[in-house]
Design a protein around this motif. Structure first.
Motif, PDB file in Angstrom:
ATOM      1  N   ILE A   1      45.480  23.947 -45.298  1.00  0.00           N
ATOM      2  CA  ILE A   1      46.157  24.141 -44.012  1.00  0.00           C
ATOM      3  C   ILE A   1      47.230  25.235 -44.077  1.00  0.00           C
ATOM      4  O   ILE A   1      47.286  26.093 -43.193  1.00  0.00           O
ATOM      5  CB  ILE A   1      46.739  22.806 -43.496  1.00  0.00           C
ATOM      6  N   PRO A   2      48.099  25.271 -45.106  1.00  0.00           N
ATOM      7  CA  PRO A   2      49.082  26.366 -45.162  1.00  0.00           C
ATOM      8  C   PRO A   2      48.424  27.747 -45.208  1.00  0.00           C
ATOM      9  O   PRO A   2      48.889  28.692 -44.567  1.00  0.00           O
ATOM     10  CB  PRO A   2      49.866  26.080 -46.446  1.00  0.00           C
ATOM     11  N   MET A   3      47.333  27.862 -45.971  1.00  0.00           N
ATOM     12  CA  MET A   3      46.631  29.149 -46.063  1.00  0.00           C
ATOM     13  C   MET A   3      46.064  29.552 -44.709  1.00  0.00           C
ATOM     14  O   MET A   3      46.223  30.689 -44.259  1.00  0.00           O
ATOM     15  CB  MET A   3      45.509  29.055 -47.096  1.00  0.00           C
ATOM     16  N   VAL A   4      45.418  28.616 -44.030  1.00  0.00           N
ATOM     17  CA  VAL A   4      44.825  28.909 -42.722  1.00  0.00           C
ATOM     18  C   VAL A   4      45.912  29.284 -41.726  1.00  0.00           C
ATOM     19  O   VAL A   4      45.768  30.250 -40.961  1.00  0.00           O
ATOM     20  CB  VAL A   4      44.006  27.689 -42.228  1.00  0.00           C
ATOM     21  N   PHE A   5      47.022  28.551 -41.741  1.00  0.00           N
ATOM     22  CA  PHE A   5      48.116  28.830 -40.808  1.00  0.00           C
ATOM     23  C   PHE A   5      48.695  30.223 -41.035  1.00  0.00           C
ATOM     24  O   PHE A   5      48.898  30.990 -40.077  1.00  0.00           O
ATOM     25  CB  PHE A   5      49.209  27.769 -40.966  1.00  0.00           C
TER      26      PHE A   5
ATOM     27  N   ASN B   1      42.211  25.516 -55.709  1.00  0.00           N
ATOM     28  CA  ASN B   1      43.168  25.463 -56.815  1.00  0.00           C
ATOM     29  C   ASN B   1      44.563  25.742 -56.256  1.00  0.00           C
ATOM     30  O   ASN B   1      44.863  26.847 -55.802  1.00  0.00           O
ATOM     31  CB  ASN B   1      42.803  26.503 -57.877  1.00  0.00           C
ATOM     32  N   ILE B   2      45.411  24.734 -56.258  1.00  0.00           N
ATOM     33  CA  ILE B   2      46.753  24.895 -55.688  1.00  0.00           C
ATOM     34  C   ILE B   2      47.750  25.479 -56.695  1.00  0.00           C
ATOM     35  O   ILE B   2      48.877  25.799 -56.329  1.00  0.00           O
ATOM     36  CB  ILE B   2      47.288  23.561 -55.127  1.00  0.00           C
ATOM     37  N   VAL B   3      47.335  25.624 -57.941  1.00  0.00           N
ATOM     38  CA  VAL B   3      48.236  26.175 -58.959  1.00  0.00           C
ATOM     39  C   VAL B   3      47.984  27.680 -59.074  1.00  0.00           C
ATOM     40  O   VAL B   3      47.519  28.192 -60.093  1.00  0.00           O
ATOM     41  CB  VAL B   3      48.032  25.479 -60.323  1.00  0.00           C
ATOM     42  N   THR B   4      48.290  28.383 -58.002  1.00  0.00           N
ATOM     43  CA  THR B   4      48.136  29.844 -57.983  1.00  0.00           C
ATOM     44  C   THR B   4      49.314  30.444 -57.242  1.00  0.00           C
ATOM     45  O   THR B   4      49.960  29.783 -56.418  1.00  0.00           O
ATOM     46  CB  THR B   4      46.836  30.273 -57.274  1.00  0.00           C
TER      47      THR B   4
ATOM     48  N   VAL C   1      51.203  29.232 -53.557  1.00  0.00           N
ATOM     49  CA  VAL C   1      52.659  29.033 -53.447  1.00  0.00           C
ATOM     50  C   VAL C   1      53.218  29.901 -52.316  1.00  0.00           C
ATOM     51  O   VAL C   1      54.072  29.461 -51.541  1.00  0.00           O
ATOM     52  CB  VAL C   1      53.354  29.373 -54.789  1.00  0.00           C
ATOM     53  N   PHE C   2      52.717  31.115 -52.204  1.00  0.00           N
ATOM     54  CA  PHE C   2      53.141  32.019 -51.130  1.00  0.00           C
ATOM     55  C   PHE C   2      52.835  31.403 -49.757  1.00  0.00           C
ATOM     56  O   PHE C   2      53.685  31.397 -48.858  1.00  0.00           O
ATOM     57  CB  PHE C   2      52.427  33.364 -51.283  1.00  0.00           C
ATOM     58  N   TYR C   3      51.636  30.872 -49.578  1.00  0.00           N
ATOM     59  CA  TYR C   3      51.258  30.258 -48.298  1.00  0.00           C
ATOM     60  C   TYR C   3      52.175  29.089 -47.961  1.00  0.00           C
ATOM     61  O   TYR C   3      52.623  28.933 -46.814  1.00  0.00           O
ATOM     62  CB  TYR C   3      49.808  29.761 -48.351  1.00  0.00           C
ATOM     63  N   VAL C   4      52.470  28.270 -48.961  1.00  0.00           N
ATOM     64  CA  VAL C   4      53.323  27.102 -48.739  1.00  0.00           C
ATOM     65  C   VAL C   4      54.739  27.534 -48.376  1.00  0.00           C
ATOM     66  O   VAL C   4      55.356  26.989 -47.445  1.00  0.00           O
ATOM     67  CB  VAL C   4      53.336  26.187 -49.987  1.00  0.00           C
ATOM     68  N   LEU C   5      55.268  28.539 -49.085  1.00  0.00           N
ATOM     69  CA  LEU C   5      56.636  29.007 -48.821  1.00  0.00           C
ATOM     70  C   LEU C   5      56.758  29.590 -47.411  1.00  0.00           C
ATOM     71  O   LEU C   5      57.751  29.345 -46.708  1.00  0.00           O
ATOM     72  CB  LEU C   5      57.047  30.056 -49.862  1.00  0.00           C
ATOM     73  N   ILE C   6      55.753  30.360 -46.975  1.00  0.00           N
ATOM     74  CA  ILE C   6      55.784  30.922 -45.622  1.00  0.00           C
ATOM     75  C   ILE C   6      55.747  29.798 -44.594  1.00  0.00           C
ATOM     76  O   ILE C   6      56.473  29.834 -43.579  1.00  0.00           O
ATOM     77  CB  ILE C   6      54.586  31.883 -45.402  1.00  0.00           C
ATOM     78  N   SER C   7      54.938  28.792 -44.822  1.00  0.00           N
ATOM     79  CA  SER C   7      54.840  27.658 -43.891  1.00  0.00           C
ATOM     80  C   SER C   7      56.163  26.896 -43.829  1.00  0.00           C
ATOM     81  O   SER C   7      56.619  26.510 -42.742  1.00  0.00           O
ATOM     82  CB  SER C   7      53.708  26.712 -44.323  1.00  0.00           C
TER      83      SER C   7
END
Length: 646
Positions: free
Chosen positions: A249-253, A277-280, A284-290
């Protein structure tokens, strides 16, 4: 309204000259259902793709009767002229832009700010798929009623005018938006967000609760109807595990935000997979932006910037139906899903721009900053319109669209398959074979690509290769009407009629269809069993009257020397459907009419049809007529010419 119409026309007006593209063929051109509507209410009791009670294709679990209704009504008005359908898309987009403008006036009481936001929304290049593709209208119609419902609620709750009228429009608008596309399922959540962010201090919860309950009841009613029609509320998720879908979801958003802001390229088909794979670093970039997006929204709320906060949350909330919790389609994310969310983006952009402008004109050199601001505005609008025009051009026809998509998504087997299919539809089978080969290279188990490769090879006369691909498709469990029809045609091309007959029967076992009955009849006709052939041709005629079936029935009676009946059926072959009669078929029908009239003893009529057949031959029309028949046609023309001269 005039200014918005001019902006939309400048950005997307060229679409009026475009043809039918992609899903337009299945939903409009070849959709007999919209052409023969027995009653308008019947459109509300079938799935969008007319799959019946069960969701046989999980990627097409759609219930959109308002869109089907629009296609049926337009078919009554202009048939299969694509210009009318494109014009409706453009007008609907103009109306949406106008309601965006009305929404801004309602919220801000500021015409300039509302007009700027509506103008941004009107020309966003991301809308090219929605506006220039006829099938993309689902989001446009949904947005039109969605906006009507939301604006009506605001007016009703603020008592700016007759509450009962606006309340009725609110109910009707939300219901029609649900019946246009599943994106409208976000509406109750958006309504709650608007109340909590913008109305909580003005309206008591007790006053808002009945509105929310009514909205929920409408939603439940819609979901019940949807489940009854489709057999399920939605198809099963098509991608990955539950954990992978949630993790993605963070990546798609973030990708949707990148598309809105122009940081990601507009693409007919984004060939992106789920996060496995969430360990990349990228994840982390997608999650931080979200997280930053959520933090920004909270800061706005804390500082009393309620409208800015609301339009910020508008984007993720209206995207909820396409965050892959379930599925209403077969892709991870798509440009067209941003049509409703882009309204929030347009207002955020204008709020930020007008705030910056207000700050700048308070600074020294006020006139300079005004000039710079107007220049930026004109420059932005010009760039957006130019980009919209560039991307709109790709949607002019199937080959242009999928050729472009092979550059933006070169690793997509699906896109290469569709390009091959587009070439095949145009009779360009050599090019189709190359595209299918690329699709199979990218996805070796692509059963449908093997089936269609077999079809194109068969059309090119390479029956041995065609047979190999079709047998591979069977090994991959790609059993379909098309597969077994092509397999039967291939065996006939190899002279193995006895093997073709079971193939056509297998095709009919999957689904009764005109082509298989007709092909089966041709097999019996070639074996000399005229009565068995007639039985199959009559069954084909019941399914769908076509020039080919009428011609074959005429040929049956010609072989039995029943010339009157032969002539009747052959004449019907020429008149039954001008849309489906091609020059090659016309040539054969005129040749058979010439033979029938000759058998009846009318040399003048026989010669007229022989002349027409020979004219078509001279125009390089493909022909499978035997040398004997060609000799007879020439003889009839010569004899008639000699008789006229004497």
């Amino acid at each position: 309204m005039t200014l918005l119409f001019l902006l939309v026309s400048a950005a997307f007006g060229q679409a009026v000259l475009h043809g039918f593209v992609w899903d337009d063929h299945g939903l409009i051109v070849h959709n007999e259902y919209i052409k023969t509507v027995s009653s308008w209410s019947s459109l509300f009791i079938n799935s969008f793709w007319q799959l019946g009670k069960n969701v046989e294709d999980q990627t097409r679990s759609f219930y959109r009767p308002i869109i089907s209704l629009s296609y049926a009504a337009e078919y009554m008005l202009w048939g299969l002229n694509p210009r009318g359908y494109h014009l409706v898309n453009i007008i609907a987009h103009c109306i949406c832009a106008w309601i965006v403008y009305a929404l801004g006036i309602t919220l801000f009481n500021d015409r300039a700010k509302a007009l700027l936001a509506a103008g941004v929304f009107a020309i966003l290049p991301i809308h090219v798929e929605n506006v220039t593709w006829i099938s993309g209208r689902t989001d446009v119609f949904c947005a039109l009623f969605y906006l009507l419902a939301f604006t009506s609620y605001i007016r009703c709750s603020s008592k700016q005018s007759s509450g009962s009228i606006w309340f009725a429009l609110f109910i009707v608008g939300y219901t029609l938006s649900l019946l246009s596309k599943e994106m409208a399922l976000s509406f109750p959540i958006l309504l709650v967000a608007y109340y909590l962010i913008c109305q909580r201090k003005k309206i008591e919860w007790a006053d808002f609760r009945p509105v929310l309950l009514l909205t929920i009841l409408i939603t439940i009613g819609y979901l019940y109807m949807r489940g009854d029609i489709l057999g399920k509320i939605s198809g099963a998720p098509q991608f990955g595990t539950t954990g992978e879908r949630i993790a993605s979801i963070p990546m798609v958003f973030v990708r949707y935000i990148a598309l809105l802001t122009g940081l990601e390229t507009i693409d007919p088909h984004h060939n992106t997979g789920l996060i496995t794979n969430i360990v990349t670093f990228s994840y982390v970039f997608y999650v931080l932006i979200s997280i930053a997006f959520v933090a920004l929204t909270l800061i706005m709320c804390c500082k009393g910037m309620n409208r800015s906060a609301f339009f910020t949350v508008w984007i993720p909330l209206t995207l909820l139906p396409v965050f892959n919790f379930g599925t209403f389609g077969d892709i991870i994310y798509a440009d067209r899903f941003l049509y409703i969310p882009s309204i929030g983006y347009a207002y955020i952009l204008i709020i930020a721009a007008t705030s910056t402008y207000s700050f700048l004109i308070q600074a020294p050199k006020k006139k300079l900053w005004k000039t710079v601001s107007y220049g930026v505005l004109v420059g932005y609008a010009s760039i957006q319109i130019i980009l919209a025009n560039i991307h709109a051009r790709y949607w002019s026809d199937d080959i242009s669209l999928f050729s472009h998509a092979t550059y933006t998504s070169p690793d997509s087997a699906y896109i290469h398959y569709n390009l091959g299919f587009s070439y095949a539809r145009k009779g360009q089978h050599h090019s189709a074979v190359k595209s299918y080969a690329k699709a199979i290279e990218l996805f070796p188990n692509y059963g449908r690509a093997y089936t269609n490769m077999g079809f194109s090879l068969k059309e090119l006369g390479d029956y041995k290769k065609a047979l190999a691909y079709l047998m591979t498709a069977i090994d991959l469990n790609n059993h379909s009407v098309l597969l077994y029809n092509n397999l039967g045609d291939t065996y006939r091309g190899l002279g193995l009629v006895d093997r073709a007959i079971p193939c056509y029967r297998l095709s009919l076992a999957i689904q009764a269809n005109n082509a298989s009955y007709n092909n089966l009849g041709e097999c019996f006709l070639s074996l000399g069993d005229i009565e068995a052939a007639k039985k199959e041709f009559y069954a084909a005629l019941e399914m769908k009257p076509t020039p080919q079936v009428y011609n074959n029935l005429g040929l049956c009676f010609l072989k039995k020397k029943l010339y009157e009946k032969s002539i009747d059926y052959l004449n019907m072959a020429l008149t039954v459907s001008s849309e489906s009669l091609n020059p090659a078929q016309e040539l054969v029908i005129h040749a058979n009419l010439a033979r029938s009239w000759q058998g009846r003893g009318n040399s003048s009529q026989a010669a007229n049809h022989a002349k027409r057949a020979i004219t078509l031959l001279n125009e390089k029309t493909p022909s499978h007529l035997s040398p004997e028949i060609l000799q007879l046609l020439n003889q009839l023309v010569v004899e008639n010419s000699n008789g006229s001269a004497s």
